[in-house]
Design a protein around this motif. Structure first.
Motif, PDB file in Angstrom:
ATOM      1  N   ARG A  59       0.819  -1.214   0.000  1.00 39.30           N
ATOM      2  CA  ARG A  59       0.000   0.000   0.000  1.00 39.30           C
ATOM      3  C   ARG A  59       0.854   1.266   0.000  1.00 39.30           C
ATOM      4  O   ARG A  59       0.577   2.213  -0.727  1.00 39.30           O
ATOM      5  CB  ARG A  59      -0.925  -0.015   1.219  1.00 39.30           C
ATOM      6  N   GLU A  60       1.922   1.287   0.786  1.00 35.09           N
ATOM      7  CA  GLU A  60       2.794   2.459   0.861  1.00 35.09           C
ATOM      8  C   GLU A  60       3.450   2.746  -0.496  1.00 35.09           C
ATOM      9  O   GLU A  60       3.600   3.900  -0.888  1.00 35.09           O
ATOM     10  CB  GLU A  60       3.875   2.260   1.930  1.00 35.09           C
ATOM     11  N   SER A  61       3.849   1.703  -1.196  1.00 28.83           N
ATOM     12  CA  SER A  61       4.485   1.868  -2.505  1.00 28.83           C
ATOM     13  C   SER A  61       3.492   2.375  -3.546  1.00 28.83           C
ATOM     14  O   SER A  61       3.843   3.197  -4.399  1.00 28.83           O
ATOM     15  CB  SER A  61       5.102   0.548  -2.976  1.00 28.83           C
ATOM     16  N   ARG A  97       0.815   4.212  -2.913  1.00 29.34           N
ATOM     17  CA  ARG A  97       0.571   5.617  -2.585  1.00 29.34           C
ATOM     18  C   ARG A  97       1.753   6.494  -3.000  1.00 29.34           C
ATOM     19  O   ARG A  97       1.570   7.601  -3.507  1.00 29.34           O
ATOM     20  CB  ARG A  97       0.273   5.769  -1.089  1.00 29.34           C
TER      21      ARG A  97
END
Length: 120
Positions: A86-88, A90
């Motif tokens: 998810r962080e990547s 975003r």
């Protein structure tokens, strides 16, 4: 931003670019990003696409930013990531939107590329 799959002639897709090559491993973060970018470059080169990168220097910044490949004829900017967490996802979306703002082309197509499909 929509996720899309583009199939290669050998049945692979841009969302699963990081297949290990002989003598290498894409399981390590250190290999996944270069592997993803190189596979993307080879895929587009094989189709005769002209690729380049942008060197951007935001106002007040001391260092330049370099984008991942940009397909000239398609006016499409790619941002590759080493994983689909998810962080990547975003980070890729944020980077692409920021790059497009700095480049000044609101019609540029933005595409995030991951080694595997992001989870929902």
């Amino acid at each position: 931003m929509a996720t899309r799959k583009v199939s290669t002639s050998d049945g692979r897709s841009l969302l699963s670019l990081c297949a290990p090559r002989k003598g290498t491993s894409c399981r390590s973060i250190a290999y996944r990003y270069p592997c993803t970018v190189e596979r993307l470059r080879l895929f587009l080169d094989a189709r005769g696409c002209t690729l380049t990168r942008f060197r951007l220097r935001p106002e007040g910044a001391r260092a330049s930013l370099f984008t991942d490949p940009y397909w000239v004829e398609g006016n499409e900017l790619f941002e590759a990531k080493s994983n689909s967490a998810r962080e990547s996802v975003r980070m890729a979306v944020g980077q692409l939107l920021d790059y497009r703002r700095l480049i000044g082309d609101p019609n540029m197509t933005l595409t995030a590329v991951f080694p595997e499909a992001p989870s929902s």
